[in-house]
Design an enzyme around this catalytic site. Structure first.
Site, short mmCIF file in Angstrom:
data_model
loop_
_atom_site.label_atom_id
_atom_site.label_comp_id
_atom_site.label_asym_id
_atom_site.label_seq_id
_atom_site.Cartn_x
_atom_site.Cartn_y
_atom_site.Cartn_z
N GLN A 52 103.30 -17.34 33.23
CA GLN A 52 103.77 -16.30 34.14
C GLN A 52 102.59 -15.47 34.66
O GLN A 52 102.47 -15.22 35.87
CB GLN A 52 104.76 -15.38 33.43
CG GLN A 52 106.08 -16.02 33.07
CD GLN A 52 106.97 -15.09 32.26
OE1 GLN A 52 106.49 -14.09 31.72
NE2 GLN A 52 108.25 -15.39 32.18
N THR A 83 116.98 -15.46 29.57
CA THR A 83 116.02 -14.50 30.09
C THR A 83 116.26 -14.38 31.58
O THR A 83 116.64 -15.36 32.23
CB THR A 83 114.57 -14.94 29.84
OG1 THR A 83 113.67 -14.17 30.63
CG2 THR A 83 114.35 -16.39 30.18
N CYS A 197 116.41 -7.30 32.29
CA CYS A 197 115.53 -7.97 31.33
C CYS A 197 116.31 -8.01 30.03
O CYS A 197 116.88 -6.99 29.62
CB CYS A 197 114.21 -7.23 31.17
SG CYS A 197 113.21 -7.85 29.80
N THR A 198 116.34 -9.15 29.39
CA THR A 198 117.22 -9.30 28.23
C THR A 198 116.76 -8.48 27.03
O THR A 198 117.51 -8.34 26.06
CB THR A 198 117.35 -10.78 27.82
OG1 THR A 198 116.05 -11.36 27.66
CG2 THR A 198 118.13 -11.55 28.88
N GLU A 199 115.56 -7.90 27.09
CA GLU A 199 115.11 -7.01 26.01
C GLU A 199 115.44 -5.54 26.25
O GLU A 199 115.39 -4.74 25.32
CB GLU A 199 113.59 -7.13 25.79
CG GLU A 199 113.14 -8.35 25.03
CD GLU A 199 113.13 -9.59 25.89
OE1 GLU A 199 113.39 -10.69 25.37
OE2 GLU A 199 112.88 -9.47 27.11
#
Length: 230
Positions: A52, A83, A197-199
């Site tokens: 990335q 994600t 964002c999955t966090e």
């Protein structure tokens, strides 16, 4: 029950939440000792983050396609990318496999529209906030008006994700910074904010925002349960 194929490890912090939410959802629906039938392909996130950061998206796409094909060969009835950022190559992954890809943006947008909202703020990595693969789907397919933070705020969110959340660090100062960023989106007219964002759901909850927060991790997991059991 259909077997779910999860492409995870990006990061494992949120993938662990996916696993819990999906199994909780199946148990609530079926009761007793039931749990989800699922396969997980979990990346070493350091490898993905390096691609990335270097802008090597073609190489990242090849890895994602390989993971999806492995899950399909293993018996997954459908796959999901755990994600938001790596949905940049969701169309390429879908084209490469013979089963469905459950896109993370779709159940999120469906819930927002069902709640009667149209103008939403989007938080996520810089890639998700700045590139069109995510905002474009929300706008073009679902008719949402998407706002993103300004450049300095985008940098703050990106830093919090990569230097803290994916490493399991939850800092009060970062929570406060995110609250202030949400406040500025609301001042610009956001009726709700997508935790894209999955966090981010590890750090932020309903108490941190004056408008509804839409947790993509939870909504994606709920959609997976429904798709598995329908």
């Amino acid at each position: 029950m259909k077997t779910i194929g999860l492409i995870g490890g990006m990061s494992w912090e949120s993938s662990a939440v996916y696993y819990r939410l999906i199994n909780d959802g199946v148990r609530r629906r079926l009761g007793g000792l039931h749990s989800a039938r699922c396969l997980i392909w979990s990346f070493d996130f350091a490898d993905i983050e390096a691609l990335q950061r270097a802008g090597r998206w073609d190489d990242a796409t090849a890895l994602m396609i390989d993971a999806a094909r492995r899950l399909e060969r293993g018996g997954a009835a459908f796959v999901m990318i755990c994600t938001n950022t790596m949905h940049r190559m969701a169309d390429d992954v879908q084209d490469a496999i013979g089963v469905s890809l459950l896109h993370i943006a779709d159940p999120t947008a469906d819930r927002i529209r069902a709640d009667g909202l149209r103008r939403v703020g989007l938080l996520g990595t810089a890639f998700t906030m700045e590139q069109d693969f995510y905002k474009g789907r929300l706008a073009g397919r679902h008719g949402l008006d998407v706002l993103v933070p300004d450049a300095d705020d985008r940098q703050t969110i990106h830093r919090v994700i990569f230097q803290e959340l994916v490493q399991g660090r939850l800092l009060p100062a970062s929570r406060q910074a995110c609250r202030e960023i949400i406040g500025r989106l609301v001042e610009r007219g956001a009726q709700a904010v997508i935790l894209g964002c999955t966090e981010l759901m590890l750090l932020l909850g309903p108490q941190d925002s004056p408008v509804p927060l839409y947790d993509t991790t939870a909504l994606h997991a709920q959609a997976a349960v429904t798709m598995s059991l329908e």
